[in-house]
Design an enzyme around this catalytic site. Structure first.
Site, PDB file in Angstrom:
ATOM      1  N   LEU A  27      -5.510  -5.990   0.106  1.00 48.89           N
ATOM      2  CA  LEU A  27      -6.804  -5.491  -0.352  1.00 48.89           C
ATOM      3  C   LEU A  27      -6.590  -4.228  -1.188  1.00 48.89           C
ATOM      4  O   LEU A  27      -6.306  -3.151  -0.646  1.00 48.89           O
ATOM      5  CB  LEU A  27      -7.719  -5.198   0.838  1.00 48.89           C
ATOM      6  N   GLU A  28      -6.730  -4.356  -2.487  1.00 49.27           N
ATOM      7  CA  GLU A  28      -6.448  -3.248  -3.396  1.00 49.27           C
ATOM      8  C   GLU A  28      -7.689  -2.435  -3.735  1.00 49.27           C
ATOM      9  O   GLU A  28      -7.623  -1.482  -4.521  1.00 49.27           O
ATOM     10  CB  GLU A  28      -5.790  -3.786  -4.671  1.00 49.27           C
TER      11      GLU A  28
END
Length: 555
Positions: free
Chosen positions: A380-381
């Site tokens: 999850l960036e």
């Protein structure tokens, strides 16, 4: 002139001598609007969501001292008319009655019941009576009673009745829970106005429920099924919910995923479920050099925290779901782990509440059941909440068992400090975490564990930043070096395979270091990761052919 029968048509309309249909002149008869229209003595009454006879609420009233927990409502009635009074009751002593009828007031009672019981009586109004008080009450010193679905059925006295129920909306949040070789548990969100739910398996009715969960039994082992659910009430049945997939456990018990063990030193590669100019691959095309294959990516759904997976058959030259599932099994038979990756640069999955954490765990578990994935990768960036992601991953681990593979792919900035959300998540699940493959690219310059600034694209950048994790609480077996497979795999930060191998040597055995040399060695270092197997293939698998043997040869 002929005589028209009742109900016949004339030039001006329908002629009928039939009486108007009886209505329920009580308002808020099912307590769906709390205690609106009702008055309870001494604050004795409240509404509860369980148990209920119908709808989503019921009255609960508790006698205390000299108060018998009486709840009343004045209803509009028609003079010289007969009414039927009824209510469903449960719990302690319960009475229903009517006063001010203008004739004989009535009541009836139950000595208490552990299940819903219907009380019924009737009364006739006097020649000038236009309102009557109906009531419920318990008895002194006795337990609380429950009342629901009260009806005062008779002619409309001018006050009308509550509008009839509308067909409910489709349930949301349908998720798959625990499974056995012969059963799958399901749950969903409650629907306002629904009195029941119907579950469908592969399009056919499987069971009904008055609550928001059900367990479907009599299923075949290690088999995938499709489920939907509808909401029902007196008005009818809703449209079907979104479809979810669930797979029963293998016969003899065990996890739904094969639980392939990860090697002491492992190579992770991301497999692209899309065509962006890299080599289009089937899973079967991924070289044996890769020990963990992260399928990229799961897709967010409209349910907060929940994910699904949609194979890009068109973009992958007609690669079918059946071929994909068969290739997963073949990789696992060869000792490889195939996991589902959540996130990516454009990923929009958000796990920031208890509900979304539950949705995340249930939906990923559903994918594990359907496709046979060995685990999950967190990439999850766009932000991560350590509190709820930790809850989600622990819940998933409890469902899937000890064979679950959990990997993470944070950006370098996410692992600069143990106070960061990614780092806190990794430490929070240290006992079930497989490996953190930090992305040492697209980063610019960063601080190393010695407090000095290092620029990407060097041995020192890899070793000094990995040192932060190695000294920050993670086990060496939980640390991997994430790098691009080629210059096309990232915007910046590419290093040649020889630099990756030098960094591995520096950390594991203390050789081939740059200017930074760690204070100790970490021979248990897990290995390396690359984005992606597709970009690697575009370059003739030069990265994996060079790095994988080196990883597998570490002490």
């Amino acid at each position: 002139m002929a005589v028209l029968a009742a109900g016949a048509l004339t030039a001006t309309g329908l002629v009928s001598n039939a009486e108007a249909a009886d209505v329920n002149v009580a308002k808020n008869a099912g307590f769906e609007s709390g205690l609106a229209n009702w008055t309870c003595s001494g604050g004795s009454g409240t509404t509860v969501s369980s148990p209920v006879h119908g709808g989503t609420a019921a009255l609960k009233a508790t006698p205390a001292g000299q108060d018998n927990a009486k709840c009343t409502q004045t209803v509009a009635v028609k003079p010289d008319s007969t009414y039927t009074l009824s209510s469903w009751v449960q719990g302690g002593y319960a009475y229903i009655g009517a006063s001010g009828t203008g004739t004989t007031d009535v009541s009836t009672w139950s000595p208490g019941s552990s299940s819903w019981t219907q009380l019924t009586t009737s009364f006739k109004t006097g020649p000038s009576t236009t309102s009557v008080t109906v009531y419920t009450h318990g008895w002194y010193g006795q337990a609380a009673y429950l009342a629901d679905d009260i009806s005062v059925s008779g002619p409309d006295g001018g006050g009308g009745t509550d509008p009839g129920p509308e067909i409910p909306t489709a349930p949301a949040g349908l998720t798959v829970g625990a499974s056995t070789p012969s059963s799958i548990a399901l749950s969903w969100n409650a629907v306002s106005g629904a009195t029941g739910y119907t579950v469908y398996k592969d399009g056919a009715k499987a069971t009904t429920s008055t609550g928001t969960s059900a367990t479907i039994t009599g299923l075949a082992a290690d088999t995938a099924y499709q489920f939907t659910v509808t909401a029902t009430n007196a008005a009818g049945e809703s449209v079907k919910s979104a479809t979810v997939s669930g797979r029963t456990a293998q016969s003899g018990g065990g996890n739904p995923n094969p639980g392939t063990s990860v090697p002491r030193h492992a190579v992770t590669g991301y497999w692209q479920n899309f065509n962006n100019g890299a080599t289009v691959q089937k899973l079967s095309d991924v070289p044996a050099n890769y020990d963990i294959i992260a399928v990229s990516f799961a897709d967010a759904t409209t349910t907060p925290g929940a994910v699904t997976f949609n194979l890009d058959t068109a973009g992958l030259n007609g690669y079918t779901v059946d071929q994909f599932k068969a290739d997963i099994k073949a990789k696992q038979a060869a000792g490889k782990n195939v996991i589902i990756s959540v996130g990516g640069e454009k990923g929009s999955v958000s796990v920031n509440s208890d509900a979304s954490a539950t949705n995340f765990a249930n939906s990923v578990y559903s994918l594990i059941q359907e496709y046979g994935f060995n685990g999950v990768d967190i990439d999850l960036e766009n932000g991560l909440n350590s509190t709820y992601m930790t809850k989600a991953l622990r819940s998933l681990s409890q469902k899937a068992g000890s064979g679950l593979v959990i990997t993470m792919a944070p950006q370098t900035i996410d692992m600069q400090s143990t106070s960061g959300e990614y780092f806190k998540t990794a430490l929070g699940i240290k006992d079930i975490l497989t490996v953190v493959n930090t992305q040492y690219y697209n980063s610019g310059s960063m601080l190393g564990c010695d407090g000095k600034v290092y620029s990407q694209g060097s041995v020192d950048f890899l070793t000094a930043l990995a040192c932060i994790q190695l000294e920050g609480g993670l086990d060496p077996s939980q640390v991997g070096l994430g790098v691009p497979a080629s210059t096309s795999g990232a915007g910046s930060g590419y290093v040649s395979p020889s630099v990756v191998n030098a960094a591995l040597d520096c950390l594991a055995v203390g050789t081939n270091c740059g200017t930074f040399k760690p204070a100790k060695t970490y021979p248990g270092l897990r290995g390396a990761m690359t984005w992606s197997t597709n970009w690697d293939a575009k370059s003739g698998n030069a990265w994996s052919n060079a790095v994988a043997p080196h990883v597998h040869g570490l002490p």
